[in-house]
Write a protein that holds these residues in place. Structure first.
Motif, short mmCIF file in Angstrom:
data_model
loop_
_atom_site.label_atom_id
_atom_site.label_comp_id
_atom_site.label_asym_id
_atom_site.label_seq_id
_atom_site.Cartn_x
_atom_site.Cartn_y
_atom_site.Cartn_z
N SER A 12 0.84 -1.16 -0.11
CA SER A 12 -0.07 0.04 0.02
C SER A 12 0.92 1.23 -0.09
O SER A 12 0.52 2.40 0.28
N LEU A 13 2.20 1.13 -0.42
CA LEU A 13 2.72 2.42 -0.24
C LEU A 13 2.45 3.52 -1.53
O LEU A 13 1.99 3.05 -2.62
N GLU A 14 2.42 4.57 -1.10
CA GLU A 14 2.08 5.81 -1.94
C GLU A 14 3.18 5.89 -3.02
O GLU A 14 4.45 5.51 -2.52
N PRO A 15 2.89 6.50 -4.21
CA PRO A 15 4.08 6.82 -4.97
C PRO A 15 5.30 7.86 -4.49
O PRO A 15 4.78 8.95 -3.69
N ASP A 16 6.36 7.26 -4.08
CA ASP A 16 7.54 8.08 -3.44
C ASP A 16 8.66 7.27 -3.63
O ASP A 16 8.56 5.96 -4.19
N VAL A 17 9.83 7.74 -3.23
CA VAL A 17 11.16 7.05 -3.12
C VAL A 17 11.19 6.66 -1.47
O VAL A 17 11.11 7.55 -0.79
N TYR A 18 11.57 5.21 -1.44
CA TYR A 18 11.61 4.56 -0.04
C TYR A 18 12.97 4.13 0.21
O TYR A 18 13.67 3.51 -0.83
N ASP A 19 13.26 4.32 1.37
CA ASP A 19 14.81 3.74 1.79
C ASP A 19 14.45 2.22 1.94
O ASP A 19 13.51 1.70 2.37
N VAL A 20 15.54 1.51 1.89
CA VAL A 20 15.52 0.07 2.13
C VAL A 20 15.50 -0.11 3.66
O VAL A 20 16.30 0.39 4.22
N PRO A 21 14.47 -0.96 3.99
CA PRO A 21 14.23 -1.06 5.47
C PRO A 21 15.39 -1.75 6.19
O PRO A 21 16.25 -2.62 5.44
N ASP A 22 15.90 -1.53 7.36
CA ASP A 22 16.99 -1.90 7.81
C ASP A 22 17.11 -3.24 8.26
O ASP A 22 18.29 -4.02 7.89
N HIS A 23 15.90 -4.01 8.18
CA HIS A 23 16.12 -5.49 8.44
C HIS A 23 16.81 -6.20 7.12
O HIS A 23 17.16 -7.17 7.12
N ILE A 24 16.59 -5.51 6.00
CA ILE A 24 17.04 -6.10 4.86
C ILE A 24 18.40 -5.82 4.88
O ILE A 24 19.27 -6.95 4.50
N ASP A 25 18.98 -4.60 4.94
CA ASP A 25 20.38 -4.17 4.96
C ASP A 25 21.01 -5.57 6.20
O ASP A 25 22.19 -5.96 5.93
N GLU A 26 20.41 -5.52 7.37
CA GLU A 26 21.01 -6.34 8.21
C GLU A 26 20.83 -7.98 7.77
O GLU A 26 22.13 -8.70 8.14
N GLN A 27 19.96 -8.39 7.26
CA GLN A 27 19.79 -9.80 6.84
C GLN A 27 21.10 -10.12 5.84
O GLN A 27 21.64 -10.97 5.97
N VAL A 28 21.30 -9.09 4.98
CA VAL A 28 22.16 -9.21 3.87
C VAL A 28 23.65 -9.33 4.50
O VAL A 28 24.49 -10.18 4.13
#
Ligand code: ADE
Length: 414
Positions: free
Chosen positions: A368-384
């Protein structure tokens, strides 16, 4: 090269990359088991070479229908494109040396699939969707953008209110820019310059325009190879950083008078212009590592030259009217992909793991995100990061419960 040999080369290159991309392999294992992307149509415009193939195949093997094309006419590895089409049944339209017209025909063919999601590098695909292919916008649910230049363009669209779907800024994830932009660009830029020129780096006056993460990586590697490095910047903070990191800092007009080799990595246009080129030394080598071929002015070079000729693969000599010779690498396109092999597989492993996880995040957690630019969530960074650490055979310490409590406290000595 006969097409069966080209096919074999492409298959082997993809296999080699796959072997050296263990983070994405771990994520792929789960995604394939879950068929995480079943029923989705994903259109991709990325540098079509072996590491990109591993990402595209991951998404396909996880159930999506995928179409791929290049994001730069000179960065395609034709052997890889052939292998994707012929061996893996993944529709790929990229071709090395495509004309501008064919480049856009290929982008359009990707869009003809009516994608649910797009993955872009440089934002040409997203730009096309918002201009000539607007009719497709209602069914596009989101996108990922890989690179600094692309994120800048998409942020400008969002600010103006023109962006019509949410876009994840993959470029701005720590696990992307800290390693891909710095160590990836650092190594692959030197790789491209050395492959094109077969010249020594040590002892050269080496000028780097731009001290963002890419510029930092290039200066670090050039210094490590024995070059005398000068940085040109427009940002005062970065300029100080470059100086304290041990580099000379000069305006580009000054720096170029002494330069043996020049690399632009700014993401901006007209960095090296006719005004500067008038004063370069005989034999100066010019290379660009930014996304577009507008950092070094080719019009400026033509204006000053009496003759242009190809002297090696990826090297054009411009004979200036003042008698000097200047060598432009890869026609001013990103030297690391057009003359080199792109970033190392272990680096793209992290970037493309983030791409795969961001696609999953968009498709399932963030519908349901509105049109915009979004940062990658921290949990994705941490998982990688955690998977990468494991694949490197490294272990780290953990905070005890009392240390965790201490970190949350503000009272003295508790
Ligand atoms: N290989 C695939 N995509 C790349 C990128 N954006 N930069 C360098 N190498 C790549």
């Amino acid at each position: 090269m006969p097409s069966n040999e080209l096919l074999d080369k492409g298959v082997k290159r993809i296999e080699w990359a796959r072997t050296h991309m263990p983070v994405l392999a771990k994520i792929r294992e789960r995604m394939v088991k879950e068929q995480a992307f079943e029923g989705l149509k994903v259109g991709m415009a990325l540098h079509t070479e072996a590491k990109t193939a591993v990402l595209a195949l991951t998404i396909q093997e996880a159930g999506a229908e995928v179409r791929l094309t290049g994001c730069n006419p000179l960065s395609t590895d034709d052997s890889v494109a052939l292998a994707l089409n012929k061996k893996y049944g993944l529709e790929t339209y990229a071709k090395r040396g495509q004309s501008q017209k064919d480049y856009y025909i290929s982008l359009n063919r990707v869009l003809d699939m009516k994608p649910d999601y797009v993955i872009d590098d440089g934002a040409d695909l997203i730009f096309l969707l918002h201009t000539k292919r607007k009719e497709l916008l209602p069914t596009v649910k989101g996108g990922n953008e890989e690179t600094t230049t692309g994120v800048m363009r998409i942020r400008a669209m969002a600010q103006e209110g023109s962006l019509k779907f949410p876009v994840m800024s993959v470029n701005d994830a720590y696990m992307k820019y800290m390693f891909d932009n710095r160590y990836g660009t650092g190594q692959s830029t030197m790789d491209g310059i050395m492959a094109a020129t077969n010249l020594v780096i040590a002892g050269k006056n080496f000028v780097v325009a731009g001290y963002g993460w890419c510029g930092k990586g290039i200066t670090m590697r050039a210094k490590g190879m024995g070059a005398d490095v000068t940085v040109c910047e427009v940002d005062p903070i970065r300029a100080i950083e470059a100086r304290l990191d041990g580099f000379a800092v000069k305006p580009i007009a000054e720096a170029l008078k002494e330069a043996d080799m020049v690399v632009s990595a700014t993401g901006c246009k007209d960095v090296v212009t006719a005004k500067h080129l008038r004063n370069v030394k005989d034999g100066c080598v010019l290379a660009n590592s930014g996304h577009f071929d507008n950092e070094i002015s080719k019009a400026g070079l033509r204006e000053l030259s009496k003759k242009r000729r190809k002297v090696r693969d990826s090297v054009h000599e411009y004979q200036l009217k003042n008698g000097k010779r200047v060598y432009l690498l890869a026609d001013g396109r990103l030297v690391n992909l057009a003359a080199g092999q792109g970033h190392p597989a272990e680096i793209m492993d992290m970037s493309f793991a983030i791409q795969a996880l961001c696609l999953e995040y968009m498709a399932f957690s963030a519908r349901s995100l509105e049109p915009d630019v979004y940062d990658v969530p921290d949990h994705i960074d941490e998982q990688v990061a955690r998977i990468k650490l494991k694949t490197m055979g490294l272990e780290i310490d953990q905070l005890s419960d009392s240390q965790k409590k201490y970190m949350r406290e503000w009272r003295e000595g508790t």
